[in-house]
Write an enzyme that holds these catalytic residues in place. Structure first.
Site, PDB file in Angstrom:
ATOM      1  N   HIS A  33       0.827  -1.206   0.000  1.00 32.07           N
ATOM      2  CA  HIS A  33       0.000   0.000   0.000  1.00 32.07           C
ATOM      3  C   HIS A  33       0.863   1.258   0.000  1.00 32.07           C
ATOM      4  O   HIS A  33       1.500   1.576   0.990  1.00 32.07           O
ATOM      5  CB  HIS A  33      -0.904  -0.028   1.238  1.00 32.07           C
ATOM      6  CG  HIS A  33      -1.920   1.038   1.313  1.00 32.07           C
ATOM      7  ND1 HIS A  33      -2.081   1.839   2.418  1.00 32.07           N
ATOM      8  CD2 HIS A  33      -2.857   1.440   0.420  1.00 32.07           C
ATOM      9  CE1 HIS A  33      -3.075   2.679   2.227  1.00 32.07           C
ATOM     10  NE2 HIS A  33      -3.560   2.458   1.019  1.00 32.07           N
ATOM     11  N   HIS A  75      -1.402  10.234  -3.221  1.00 32.89           N
ATOM     12  CA  HIS A  75      -2.706   9.818  -2.723  1.00 32.89           C
ATOM     13  C   HIS A  75      -3.620  11.005  -2.509  1.00 32.89           C
ATOM     14  O   HIS A  75      -4.774  11.022  -2.933  1.00 32.89           O
ATOM     15  CB  HIS A  75      -2.564   9.037  -1.405  1.00 32.89           C
ATOM     16  CG  HIS A  75      -3.884   8.650  -0.808  1.00 32.89           C
ATOM     17  ND1 HIS A  75      -4.583   9.474   0.060  1.00 32.89           N
ATOM     18  CD2 HIS A  75      -4.647   7.539  -0.964  1.00 32.89           C
ATOM     19  CE1 HIS A  75      -5.712   8.889   0.405  1.00 32.89           C
ATOM     20  NE2 HIS A  75      -5.777   7.709  -0.203  1.00 32.89           N
TER      21      HIS A  75
END
Length: 271
Positions: A33, A75
């Protein structure tokens, strides 16, 4: 008590459409991740390098577009959390983004650079903004990486727009697709789930949605019969990870690839 390695169940083959190279590595899959951000900032070349160094094959990442139309890995839409600045990624040029020190000598990296830097890695790409669709597709095509990326987005239109420019690319379900699929999976209606998810290869989901469990024995069975892989996020606890793998999920998205990669190795088929 921890079961012996030889007793660990191994996920079996899943009925599905023809799978491309993205799904060639054996199950289960560990998705790093935003890389492995223990000693370096997330979503940087250093974080991806660290994840690959501990044996990860799949890198999960996110893409926005710079003001000059380049797919940039980030992100958040703003720099506030990662750089202490209120600027938006979309309002800065690539050159301006590159001038920002994210720590550890790392800065913003383009999707093209990441794809080219790690040619053996599979990338799970979350398209975070409408203006990132075209640059994302262009970067994937330019790197010759269609067969080693999976395109996803919470927004179904955004995902489809990006994927439409990448014929044959792997995709996962958006929120609008998975919601109805989960409802029918709870009822055991595999035919309805298969119809809803007919154009995707995977569902990438949290363990619960609005306190409703997504990875019960029934939903796992129905989703597999519908021909999709099940990837659960974001799992960092090895006890929880082991339980999910025993249940038969196909992949885990984690911040701790260093812990989950060796754990998942116990579940891989013996060649």
């Amino acid at each position: 008590m921890r079961p012996p390695a030889q007793a660990t169940p191994v996920p079996g083959p899943r009925p599905s459409r023809a799978r491309g190279a993205y799904f060639a590595p054996p199950l289960p899959r560990i998705f790093a991740h935003r890389g492995l951000a223990l000693d370096v900032p997330e979503n940087t070349l250093g974080a991806f390098r660290a994840a690959l160094a501990v044996g990860a094959v799949h890198l999960e990442t996110d893409v926005h577009a710079s003001s000059d139309g380049v797919a940039v890995i980030s992100h958040d839409p703003t720099l506030e959390r990662v750089a202490g600045r209120p600027d938006r990624v979309a309002d800065l040029t690539l050159a301006e983004l590159r001038s920002i020190d994210l720590g550890g000598g790392e800065t913003f990296v383009t999707l093209s650079e990441a794809l080219l830097a790690f040619p053996e890695a599979r990338f799970n790409i979350d398209v975070k903004a409408d203006d990132a669709c075209r640059p994302t597709a262009e970067a994937v095509r330019a790197a010759g990486a269609i067969d080693r990326v999976l395109i996803t987005s919470f927004d179904v239109r955004r995902k489809r727009l990006t994927a439409s420019a990448l014929p044959g690319v792997a995709t996962s379900a958006s929120a609008a697709e998975f919601g109805p699929a989960l409802a029918f999976a709870k009822l055991g209606w595999a035919w309805a789930v298969r119809r809803i998810l007919r154009n995707v290869d995977a569902v990438q989901i949290p363990p619960q949605v609005s306190r409703i469990g997504t990875v019960t024995p029934r939903t796992i069975d129905v989703l597999h019969r519908a021909g999709v892989e099940i990837h659960v996020w974001t799992i960092n606890d090895p006890v929880v990870a082991r339980d999910l793998l025993v249940r038969g999920v196909d992949g885990l998205v984690t911040d701790r690839a260093d812990i989950l990669v060796p754990l998942a190795a116990e579940f891989k088929p013996v060649r």
